[in-house]
Design an enzyme around this catalytic site. Sequence first.
Site, PDB file in Angstrom:
ATOM      1  N   ILE A  11     -15.629  -4.089 -62.495  1.00 44.03           N
ATOM      2  CA  ILE A  11     -16.453  -5.210 -62.600  1.00 44.03           C
ATOM      3  C   ILE A  11     -16.604  -6.374 -61.451  1.00 44.03           C
ATOM      4  O   ILE A  11     -17.819  -6.607 -61.288  1.00 44.03           O
ATOM      5  CB  ILE A  11     -16.388  -6.135 -64.023  1.00 44.03           C
ATOM      6  CG1 ILE A  11     -17.838  -6.516 -64.513  1.00 44.03           C
ATOM      7  CG2 ILE A  11     -15.365  -7.062 -63.959  1.00 44.03           C
ATOM      8  CD1 ILE A  11     -18.012  -7.379 -65.828  1.00 44.03           C
ATOM      9  N   ASP A  34      -9.672 -11.030 -66.438  1.00 41.31           N
ATOM     10  CA  ASP A  34      -9.730 -12.391 -65.900  1.00 41.31           C
ATOM     11  C   ASP A  34      -8.765 -12.719 -64.664  1.00 41.31           C
ATOM     12  O   ASP A  34      -9.491 -13.195 -63.773  1.00 41.31           O
ATOM     13  CB  ASP A  34      -8.858 -13.507 -67.097  1.00 41.31           C
ATOM     14  CG  ASP A  34      -9.309 -14.616 -66.846  1.00 41.31           C
ATOM     15  OD1 ASP A  34      -8.488 -15.438 -67.790  1.00 41.31           O
ATOM     16  OD2 ASP A  34      -9.912 -14.945 -66.184  1.00 41.31           O
ATOM     17  N   ALA A 124      -5.914  -7.162 -74.223  1.00 42.29           N
ATOM     18  CA  ALA A 124      -4.798  -8.079 -74.652  1.00 42.29           C
ATOM     19  C   ALA A 124      -5.358  -8.580 -76.089  1.00 42.29           C
ATOM     20  O   ALA A 124      -4.477  -8.858 -76.660  1.00 42.29           O
ATOM     21  CB  ALA A 124      -4.615  -9.049 -73.655  1.00 42.29           C
ATOM     22  N   TYR A 125      -6.487  -8.706 -76.263  1.00 36.06           N
ATOM     23  CA  TYR A 125      -6.988  -9.413 -77.530  1.00 36.06           C
ATOM     24  C   TYR A 125      -7.337  -8.228 -78.604  1.00 36.06           C
ATOM     25  O   TYR A 125      -7.690  -8.798 -79.668  1.00 36.06           O
ATOM     26  CB  TYR A 125      -8.260 -10.095 -77.350  1.00 36.06           C
ATOM     27  CG  TYR A 125      -7.941 -11.427 -76.850  1.00 36.06           C
ATOM     28  CD1 TYR A 125      -6.718 -11.903 -76.504  1.00 36.06           C
ATOM     29  CD2 TYR A 125      -9.185 -12.397 -76.772  1.00 36.06           C
ATOM     30  CE1 TYR A 125      -6.723 -13.131 -75.840  1.00 36.06           C
ATOM     31  CE2 TYR A 125      -8.926 -13.677 -76.304  1.00 36.06           C
ATOM     32  CZ  TYR A 125      -7.628 -13.967 -75.802  1.00 36.06           C
ATOM     33  OH  TYR A 125      -7.577 -15.241 -75.308  1.00 36.06           O
TER      34      TYR A 125
HETATM   35  N1  APR Z   1     -13.026  -4.255 -64.552  1.00 35.62           N
HETATM   36  C1  APR Z   1     -13.566  -3.945 -65.697  1.00 35.62           C
HETATM   37  N2  APR Z   1     -12.800  -3.855 -66.790  1.00 35.62           N
HETATM   38  C2  APR Z   1     -11.344  -4.161 -66.677  1.00 35.62           C
HETATM   39  C3  APR Z   1     -11.143  -4.762 -65.551  1.00 35.62           C
HETATM   40  C4  APR Z   1     -11.830  -4.971 -64.066  1.00 35.62           C
HETATM   41  N3  APR Z   1     -11.235  -5.092 -63.018  1.00 35.62           N
HETATM   42  N4  APR Z   1      -9.678  -4.980 -65.627  1.00 35.62           N
HETATM   43  C5  APR Z   1      -9.369  -4.695 -66.844  1.00 35.62           C
HETATM   44  N5  APR Z   1     -10.656  -4.462 -67.607  1.00 35.62           N
HETATM   45  C6  APR Z   1     -10.756  -3.986 -68.778  1.00 35.62           C
HETATM   46  C7  APR Z   1      -9.677  -3.607 -69.753  1.00 35.62           C
HETATM   47  O1  APR Z   1      -9.213  -2.372 -69.698  1.00 35.62           O
HETATM   48  C8  APR Z   1     -10.109  -3.984 -71.361  1.00 35.62           C
HETATM   49  O2  APR Z   1     -10.774  -2.893 -71.667  1.00 35.62           O
HETATM   50  O3  APR Z   1     -11.395  -5.103 -69.700  1.00 35.62           O
HETATM   51  C9  APR Z   1     -11.333  -5.029 -71.077  1.00 35.62           C
HETATM   52  C10 APR Z   1     -10.709  -6.366 -71.548  1.00 35.62           C
HETATM   53  O4  APR Z   1      -9.394  -6.435 -71.434  1.00 35.62           O
HETATM   54  P1  APR Z   1      -8.591  -7.827 -71.148  1.00 35.62           P
HETATM   55  O5  APR Z   1      -8.994  -8.091 -69.481  1.00 35.62           O
HETATM   56  O6  APR Z   1      -7.317  -7.872 -71.616  1.00 35.62           O
HETATM   57  O7  APR Z   1      -9.410  -9.100 -72.022  1.00 35.62           O
HETATM   58  P2  APR Z   1      -9.440  -9.470 -73.373  1.00 35.62           P
HETATM   59  O8  APR Z   1      -8.910  -8.384 -74.133  1.00 35.62           O
HETATM   60  O9  APR Z   1     -10.622  -9.938 -73.798  1.00 35.62           O
HETATM   61  O10 APR Z   1      -8.059 -10.501 -73.442  1.00 35.62           O
HETATM   62  C11 APR Z   1      -8.380 -11.723 -73.014  1.00 35.62           C
HETATM   63  O11 APR Z   1      -6.523 -11.668 -71.693  1.00 35.62           O
HETATM   64  O12 APR Z   1      -6.364 -11.538 -69.191  1.00 35.62           O
HETATM   65  C12 APR Z   1      -6.157 -12.295 -70.388  1.00 35.62           C
HETATM   66  O13 APR Z   1      -6.921 -14.495 -69.579  1.00 35.62           O
HETATM   67  C13 APR Z   1      -7.298 -13.578 -70.499  1.00 35.62           C
HETATM   68  O14 APR Z   1      -5.956 -14.433 -72.203  1.00 35.62           O
HETATM   69  C14 APR Z   1      -7.357 -13.696 -71.837  1.00 35.62           C
HETATM   70  C15 APR Z   1      -7.190 -12.237 -72.420  1.00 35.62           C
END
Ligand code: APR
Length: 171
Positions: A11, A34, A124-125
């Site tokens: 992204i 993030d 992670a969520y």
């Molecule tokens: N571009 C697009 N998608 C991505 C990228 C990227 N560069 N990196 C990871 N993803 C995907 C993951 O594979 C997953 O499918 O984004 C999706 C969301 O995963 P997370 O980043 O773990 O977000 P979330 O599940 O909402 O958890 C949020 O994780 O990173 C921490 O600070 C954040 O505490 C918060 C939690």
Amino acid sequence: MNDLSIIKGDITCASVDVIVNAANPKMLGGGGVDGAIHRAAGPKLLEACKKIKSTNGVRCPFGEARITIAGNLPAKYVIHTVGPIYRQAQNPEATLKSAYFNSLQLAVENDCKSIAFPAISCGAYGYPLEEAAHIAVSTSMPFVKNGLRVVFYLFDESLVKIWKEAVSQIE
Ligand code: APR
């Protein structure tokens, strides 16, 4: 013209007006998307996050959204939204829907014509992927019909397939 697209990729490369970050309530960075967004945006993004009003360390409650500059990213803004932690949330469906809705609303309020979403809460969520995809697509559709270009940036093929299935069920 309905402009909703699904892209397999990072992204941080999205050429849109606003990139949505899957943040946590502290909004001080993290892992996953993030971490990737903060790395690509540079330190200015963290500085901007620290300027967002915090109440007992919470800058963005679950289901809400905040907008900042985008630093070095190829976008005008970053919208930070916090999806539900699936196992902990009282009403994960409503919280995920409001995370998408509030992000879309904030984008429109800031005259954005295009927005890129990651799969919020699907890492992670721990949100179940098919349900998350349905919520993401169904919440976005009215904004798409209203002319907003919505792009889902998904990190792997399995998610792309699930999102495409969700789109075919909605249309
Ligand atoms: N571009 C697009 N998608 C991505 C990228 C990227 N560069 N990196 C990871 N993803 C995907 C993951 O594979 C997953 O499918 O984004 C999706 C969301 O995963 P997370 O980043 O773990 O977000 P979330 O599940 O909402 O958890 C949020 O994780 O990173 C921490 O600070 C954040 O505490 C918060 C939690």
